[in-house]
Scaffold this motif. Structure first.
Motif, PDB file in Angstrom:
ATOM      1  N   GLU A  69       0.828  -1.213   0.000  1.00 16.69           N
ATOM      2  CA  GLU A  69       0.000   0.000   0.000  1.00 16.69           C
ATOM      3  C   GLU A  69       0.858   1.257   0.000  1.00 16.69           C
ATOM      4  O   GLU A  69       0.635   2.177  -0.784  1.00 16.69           O
ATOM      5  N   VAL A  70       1.819   1.302   0.910  1.00 18.07           N
ATOM      6  CA  VAL A  70       2.674   2.488   1.029  1.00 18.07           C
ATOM      7  C   VAL A  70       3.529   2.671  -0.225  1.00 18.07           C
ATOM      8  O   VAL A  70       3.662   3.781  -0.746  1.00 18.07           O
ATOM      9  N   LEU A  74       3.398   5.826  -2.720  1.00 14.54           N
ATOM     10  CA  LEU A  74       4.622   6.589  -2.955  1.00 14.54           C
ATOM     11  C   LEU A  74       4.927   6.696  -4.443  1.00 14.54           C
ATOM     12  O   LEU A  74       5.186   7.799  -4.950  1.00 14.54           O
ATOM     13  N   THR A  75       4.880   5.583  -5.152  1.00 11.90           N
ATOM     14  CA  THR A  75       5.211   5.624  -6.572  1.00 11.90           C
ATOM     15  C   THR A  75       4.169   6.411  -7.366  1.00 11.90           C
ATOM     16  O   THR A  75       4.508   7.063  -8.353  1.00 11.90           O
ATOM     17  N   ARG A  86       3.561  -1.078 -10.650  1.00 13.43           N
ATOM     18  CA  ARG A  86       3.249  -2.493 -10.455  1.00 13.43           C
ATOM     19  C   ARG A  86       4.488  -3.289 -10.079  1.00 13.43           C
ATOM     20  O   ARG A  86       4.433  -4.196  -9.248  1.00 13.43           O
ATOM     21  N   PHE A  87       5.624  -2.944 -10.671  1.00 19.29           N
ATOM     22  CA  PHE A  87       6.870  -3.638 -10.351  1.00 19.29           C
ATOM     23  C   PHE A  87       7.235  -3.442  -8.886  1.00 19.29           C
ATOM     24  O   PHE A  87       7.560  -4.407  -8.190  1.00 19.29           O
ATOM     25  N   VAL A  88       7.163  -2.213  -8.406  1.00 20.24           N
ATOM     26  CA  VAL A  88       7.468  -1.947  -6.992  1.00 20.24           C
ATOM     27  C   VAL A  88       6.444  -2.654  -6.108  1.00 20.24           C
ATOM     28  O   VAL A  88       6.789  -3.165  -5.039  1.00 20.24           O
ATOM     29  N   GLY A  89       5.201  -2.746  -6.559  1.00 19.63           N
ATOM     30  CA  GLY A  89       4.179  -3.492  -5.822  1.00 19.63           C
ATOM     31  C   GLY A  89       4.543  -4.961  -5.680  1.00 19.63           C
ATOM     32  O   GLY A  89       4.356  -5.567  -4.616  1.00 19.63           O
ATOM     33  N   VAL A  90       5.059  -5.552  -6.742  1.00 18.39           N
ATOM     34  CA  VAL A  90       5.494  -6.957  -6.680  1.00 18.39           C
ATOM     35  C   VAL A  90       6.662  -7.107  -5.725  1.00 18.39           C
ATOM     36  O   VAL A  90       6.704  -8.044  -4.917  1.00 18.39           O
ATOM     37  N   ILE A  91       7.602  -6.179  -5.793  1.00 21.42           N
ATOM     38  CA  ILE A  91       8.756  -6.210  -4.885  1.00 21.42           C
ATOM     39  C   ILE A  91       8.266  -6.142  -3.438  1.00 21.42           C
ATOM     40  O   ILE A  91       8.724  -6.888  -2.575  1.00 21.42           O
TER      41      ILE A  91
END
Length: 190
Positions: A69-70, A74-75, A86-91
């Motif tokens: 969520e955060v 942020l992104t 979406r990539f940062v979400g997967v990470i």
């Protein structure tokens, strides 16, 4: 300037390289590689410049849902596109936010490598100025690294100076490095 041979493998090893390759390939397939690379550089710069962001990314107490969520908020606030969000979400969902900076560096290094450039990782106590960047580029060219892509990190633990890693070669002009070498020399003299 001291030159030391050190292994290039970071603490995350091949993990960062696998994630980096996945994002690079996805962006390339979508025809959005230049936009994604610019956003990756922007996110890497934001991480480098914000101690609060680095603290958040390193906090292992947050659960995967809250981290996602955060990271998503942020992104989005920073204006990144769908692919990077979406990539940062997967990470975040995979509980790898602590490795995000290394993964982003991996994306930039992969791009530089595919363009025939050598990657130089620069760690300095303070952010580099434009003049320092150009002087460093000139020094690297003199050392035989004419096509260099620089990845910069700020590391206050160096106290002053910088380290430059090109492949497995480390150029260390930092005060922390000098103190360590002095301490080792004194141990040998005792």
């Amino acid at each position: 300037m001291t030159v030391t041979q050190v292994p290039q493998m970071g603490p995350t090893g091949g993990l960062a390289q696998r994630y980096a390759r996945a994002l690079y390939d996805y962006a390339s397939e979508q025809g959005a590689l230049s936009d994604v690379l610019a956003q990756v550089q922007g996110l890497r710069d934001a991480i480098s410049q914000s101690a609060d962001l680095r603290t958040f990314l390193a906090d292992s107490r947050l659960d995967a849902h809250r981290s996602s969520e955060v990271a998503g908020a942020l992104t989005e606030k920073l204006g990144f596109g769908d692919a990077v969000r979406r990539f940062v979400g997967v990470i975040a969902a995979n509980r790898r936010l602590a490795d995000l900076a290394a993964i982003l560096d991996g994306v930039l290094a992969l791009d530089a490598s595919l363009r025939g450039e050598t990657v130089a990782e620069i760690r300095s106590a303070q952010p580099l100025t434009d003049m320092q960047r150009s002087q460093l580029q000139a020094r690297l060219a003199e050392a035989g690294y004419s096509r260099v892509s620089m990845i910069e990190r700020t590391d206050a633990s160096l106290i002053g100076g910088m380290t430059v890693r090109v492949g497995s070669t480390l150029f260390d002009t930092s005060i922390a490095g000098r103190l360590t070498r002095l301490q080792n020399a004194m141990k040998g003299a005792a």
